[in-house]
Design a protein around this motif. Structure first.
Motif, PDB file in Angstrom:
ATOM      1  N   LEU A 122     -14.706  16.488  -0.085  1.00 32.92           N
ATOM      2  CA  LEU A 122     -13.730  15.549   0.475  1.00 32.92           C
ATOM      3  C   LEU A 122     -14.365  14.173   0.669  1.00 32.92           C
ATOM      4  O   LEU A 122     -13.699  13.143   0.497  1.00 32.92           O
ATOM      5  N   THR A 123     -15.644  14.149   1.008  1.00 31.64           N
ATOM      6  CA  THR A 123     -16.369  12.882   1.141  1.00 31.64           C
ATOM      7  C   THR A 123     -16.513  12.202  -0.213  1.00 31.64           C
ATOM      8  O   THR A 123     -16.330  10.983  -0.344  1.00 31.64           O
ATOM      9  N   VAL A 124     -16.841  12.989  -1.240  1.00 30.28           N
ATOM     10  CA  VAL A 124     -16.949  12.457  -2.599  1.00 30.28           C
ATOM     11  C   VAL A 124     -15.601  11.894  -3.050  1.00 30.28           C
ATOM     12  O   VAL A 124     -15.528  10.830  -3.680  1.00 30.28           O
ATOM     13  N   MET A 125     -14.516  12.582  -2.718  1.00 31.31           N
ATOM     14  CA  MET A 125     -13.181  12.127  -3.097  1.00 31.31           C
ATOM     15  C   MET A 125     -12.812  10.840  -2.358  1.00 31.31           C
ATOM     16  O   MET A 125     -12.077   9.994  -2.896  1.00 31.31           O
ATOM     17  N   ALA A 126     -13.316  10.668  -1.139  1.00 33.33           N
ATOM     18  CA  ALA A 126     -13.090   9.415  -0.408  1.00 33.33           C
ATOM     19  C   ALA A 126     -13.800   8.265  -1.111  1.00 33.33           C
ATOM     20  O   ALA A 126     -13.247   7.160  -1.231  1.00 33.33           O
ATOM     21  N   TYR A 127     -15.012   8.527  -1.596  1.00 34.02           N
ATOM     22  CA  TYR A 127     -15.743   7.502  -2.353  1.00 34.02           C
ATOM     23  C   TYR A 127     -15.005   7.173  -3.651  1.00 34.02           C
ATOM     24  O   TYR A 127     -14.916   6.000  -4.049  1.00 34.02           O
ATOM     25  N   ASP A 128     -14.454   8.194  -4.293  1.00 38.16           N
ATOM     26  CA  ASP A 128     -13.684   7.986  -5.520  1.00 38.16           C
ATOM     27  C   ASP A 128     -12.479   7.086  -5.252  1.00 38.16           C
ATOM     28  O   ASP A 128     -12.178   6.172  -6.032  1.00 38.16           O
ATOM     29  N   ARG A 129     -11.788   7.314  -4.137  1.00 34.15           N
ATOM     30  CA  ARG A 129     -10.633   6.459  -3.781  1.00 34.15           C
ATOM     31  C   ARG A 129     -11.083   5.035  -3.468  1.00 34.15           C
ATOM     32  O   ARG A 129     -10.387   4.065  -3.780  1.00 34.15           O
ATOM     33  N   TYR A 130     -12.268   4.906  -2.845  1.00 35.28           N
ATOM     34  CA  TYR A 130     -12.801   3.568  -2.547  1.00 35.28           C
ATOM     35  C   TYR A 130     -13.049   2.784  -3.833  1.00 35.28           C
ATOM     36  O   TYR A 130     -12.653   1.620  -3.945  1.00 35.28           O
ATOM     37  N   VAL A 131     -13.692   3.426  -4.814  1.00 37.44           N
ATOM     38  CA  VAL A 131     -13.978   2.745  -6.081  1.00 37.44           C
ATOM     39  C   VAL A 131     -12.676   2.398  -6.801  1.00 37.44           C
ATOM     40  O   VAL A 131     -12.523   1.300  -7.347  1.00 37.44           O
ATOM     41  N   ILE A 228     -11.453   0.501   2.245  1.00 37.79           N
ATOM     42  CA  ILE A 228     -10.169   0.595   1.546  1.00 37.79           C
ATOM     43  C   ILE A 228      -9.091  -0.206   2.279  1.00 37.79           C
ATOM     44  O   ILE A 228      -8.316  -0.958   1.665  1.00 37.79           O
ATOM     45  N   VAL A 229      -9.047  -0.067   3.602  1.00 34.21           N
ATOM     46  CA  VAL A 229      -8.054  -0.809   4.406  1.00 34.21           C
ATOM     47  C   VAL A 229      -8.276  -2.313   4.269  1.00 34.21           C
ATOM     48  O   VAL A 229      -7.314  -3.096   4.153  1.00 34.21           O
ATOM     49  N   LYS A 242       1.308   1.337  -3.511  1.00 30.45           N
ATOM     50  CA  LYS A 242       0.695   2.184  -4.531  1.00 30.45           C
ATOM     51  C   LYS A 242      -0.674   2.678  -4.081  1.00 30.45           C
ATOM     52  O   LYS A 242      -1.012   3.857  -4.251  1.00 30.45           O
ATOM     53  N   ALA A 243      -1.479   1.783  -3.493  1.00 34.22           N
ATOM     54  CA  ALA A 243      -2.815   2.166  -3.018  1.00 34.22           C
ATOM     55  C   ALA A 243      -2.717   3.177  -1.882  1.00 34.22           C
ATOM     56  O   ALA A 243      -3.472   4.158  -1.828  1.00 34.22           O
ATOM     57  N   PHE A 244      -1.765   2.947  -0.986  1.00 29.74           N
ATOM     58  CA  PHE A 244      -1.594   3.863   0.149  1.00 29.74           C
ATOM     59  C   PHE A 244      -1.163   5.243  -0.331  1.00 29.74           C
ATOM     60  O   PHE A 244      -1.623   6.268   0.181  1.00 29.74           O
ATOM     61  N   THR A 245      -0.283   5.279  -1.329  1.00 28.30           N
ATOM     62  CA  THR A 245       0.212   6.546  -1.862  1.00 28.30           C
ATOM     63  C   THR A 245      -0.920   7.391  -2.438  1.00 28.30           C
ATOM     64  O   THR A 245      -0.928   8.618  -2.292  1.00 28.30           O
ATOM     65  N   THR A 246      -1.878   6.747  -3.098  1.00 34.52           N
ATOM     66  CA  THR A 246      -2.990   7.494  -3.700  1.00 34.52           C
ATOM     67  C   THR A 246      -3.914   8.102  -2.645  1.00 34.52           C
ATOM     68  O   THR A 246      -4.690   9.005  -2.955  1.00 34.52           O
ATOM     69  N   CYS A 247      -3.832   7.601  -1.411  1.00 32.74           N
ATOM     70  CA  CYS A 247      -4.750   8.062  -0.357  1.00 32.74           C
ATOM     71  C   CYS A 247      -4.109   9.038   0.619  1.00 32.74           C
ATOM     72  O   CYS A 247      -4.824   9.687   1.388  1.00 32.74           O
ATOM     73  N   VAL A 248      -2.772   9.135   0.611  1.00 32.01           N
ATOM     74  CA  VAL A 248      -2.079   9.923   1.627  1.00 32.01           C
ATOM     75  C   VAL A 248      -2.512  11.382   1.619  1.00 32.01           C
ATOM     76  O   VAL A 248      -2.817  11.964   2.671  1.00 32.01           O
ATOM     77  N   ALA A 249      -2.526  12.012   0.443  1.00 30.06           N
ATOM     78  CA  ALA A 249      -2.873  13.426   0.355  1.00 30.06           C
ATOM     79  C   ALA A 249      -4.284  13.684   0.875  1.00 30.06           C
ATOM     80  O   ALA A 249      -4.521  14.607   1.662  1.00 30.06           O
ATOM     81  N   HIS A 250      -5.225  12.863   0.439  1.00 29.19           N
ATOM     82  CA  HIS A 250      -6.616  13.032   0.867  1.00 29.19           C
ATOM     83  C   HIS A 250      -6.757  12.821   2.371  1.00 29.19           C
ATOM     84  O   HIS A 250      -7.447  13.582   3.050  1.00 29.19           O
ATOM     85  N   LEU A 251      -6.111  11.803   2.915  1.00 33.90           N
ATOM     86  CA  LEU A 251      -6.183  11.530   4.352  1.00 33.90           C
ATOM     87  C   LEU A 251      -5.612  12.686   5.169  1.00 33.90           C
ATOM     88  O   LEU A 251      -6.145  13.033   6.229  1.00 33.90           O
ATOM     89  N   ARG A 295       2.477  15.339  -3.082  1.00 39.07           N
ATOM     90  CA  ARG A 295       2.276  13.902  -2.906  1.00 39.07           C
ATOM     91  C   ARG A 295       1.841  13.200  -4.187  1.00 39.07           C
ATOM     92  O   ARG A 295       1.717  11.976  -4.203  1.00 39.07           O
ATOM     93  N   ASN A 296       1.618  13.948  -5.252  1.00 35.97           N
ATOM     94  CA  ASN A 296       1.081  13.355  -6.468  1.00 35.97           C
ATOM     95  C   ASN A 296       2.054  13.544  -7.621  1.00 35.97           C
ATOM     96  O   ASN A 296       2.314  14.665  -8.055  1.00 35.97           O
ATOM     97  N   LYS A 297       2.597  12.442  -8.114  1.00 39.78           N
ATOM     98  CA  LYS A 297       3.613  12.505  -9.173  1.00 39.78           C
ATOM     99  C   LYS A 297       3.043  13.070 -10.465  1.00 39.78           C
ATOM    100  O   LYS A 297       3.707  13.861 -11.157  1.00 39.78           O
TER     101      LYS A 297
END
Length: 314
Positions: A122-131, A228-229, A242-251, A295-297
């Motif tokens: 989950l931490t790695v996925m947070a970094y992925d969303r940051y990039v 990210i914020v 769009k950016a918020f939508t990509t993070c909702v599931a992970h958050l 949450r992911n189309k």
């Protein structure tokens, strides 16, 4: 308990939630259904990412690094629940559930390792969303296949690093009778009370490992989302959405895990602690595929295509 004469323990008796009486059958049905959904949902994600879209469509949709990490998380969730739930289900059907001495420590190791590795993923996925959000133009050049593999290896190594010390110390101790573990599986704290002698060192090592791993991953995830914020604040309304939508599931998943874990560590009432830890072991693997698919189309579209493909072949 006799703390002076160590006995040679060949097996442990798992007491679990035997005190619930007739309600055990209700729990059996609930957890069996949950386990079926966990296996089905996570298997579906792994199948979709790895096999169904090997064409150019795969590269456009489910071939991104986010899905690469997601299917690894799904695998961890499947192993995580398989280590405990089948054993717990059989315990609901029998009055006496036993587990061998080696099997008990193998179960303990796998459970803790999968839980810690899942948190690292989950931490790695947070970094992925940051990039992806903060450096979208460099996303494909940063998250290359070697980098993704290195992050996955790092997550598994992180899990092993915080699991081995406590498990190694536990296997070196002598255990006295009665050999009754007051839990649904070989939980470290429940097993530690059966040790012949003082366990202060083991308690400190186990607690320190749990707290440090949670704080480390929590801090890294927090830093990622602060950045990210800050990046989202500079975007337009459409880009923000769009950016918020990509993070909702992970958050959503990230916020569930530490609250349950901290409660399990802190709470002192044994029966409540067992129930919460059981729910915790089922909740996140159960919610992960549902949250990410709802949450992911792209994932929803892939599920529909796979479903219609199966129907057309029938």
């Amino acid at each position: 308990m006799n703390n002076t004469q160590p006995s040679s323990v060949a097996f442990f008796i798992l007491q679990g939630l035997g005190s619930l009486g007739e309600k055990r059958m209700v729990l059996f049905v609930i957890f069996l259904l949950a386990y079926t959904i966990i296996l089905g949902g996570n298997s579906m994600i792994i199948y979709l990412v790895l096999y169904t879209l090997h064409s150019h469509l795969h590269e456009i949709t489910l071939g991104s690094p986010m899905y690469f990490f997601l299917h690894h998380l799904s695998f961890v969730d499947m192993v995580y629940t398989t280590v405990t739930i089948p054993n717990m289900l059989s315990g609901f059907l029998t009055d006496l559930k036993t587990v061998s001495f080696p099997g008990c420590f193998l179960q303990m190791y796998c459970f803790i390792h999968m839980a810690t590795t899942g948190r690292a993923l989950l931490t790695v996925m947070a970094y992925d969303r940051y990039v992806a959000i903060c450096n979208p133009l460099r996303y494909t050049t940063v998250m290359t296949r070697p980098v993704r593999l290195l992050l996955i290896v790092g997550a598994w190594t992180f899990g092993a690093f915080f699991t081995l010390p406590a498990i190694t110390m536990a296997t070196q101790r002598s255990y006295c009778g009665p050999n009754v573990v007051r839990h649904c599986w070989c939980d470290p704290s429940s097993l530690r009370v059966l040790v012949c002698g003082d366990t202060q060192v083991e308690n400190m090592v186990s607690l320190s490992s749990a707290v440090i791993s949670l704080l480390t991953t929590g801090l890294l995830i927090l830093i990622s989302y602060i950045l990210i914020v800050m990046a989202i604040a500079k975007m337009g309304t459409t880009q923000r959405l769009k950016a918020f939508t990509t993070c909702v599931a992970h958050l959503t998943v990230v916020n569930i895990v530490p609250l349950c874990a901290l409660y399990i560590i802190v709470v002192l009432l044994l029966q409540v602690r067992i129930i919460v830890s059981v729910l915790y072991s089922v909740l996140t693997p159960f919610l992960n595929p549902m949250i990410y698919s709802l949450r992911n189309k792209e994932l929803r579209d892939a599920i529909k295509r796979a479903f219609f493909k199966v129907l057309s072949n029938c």
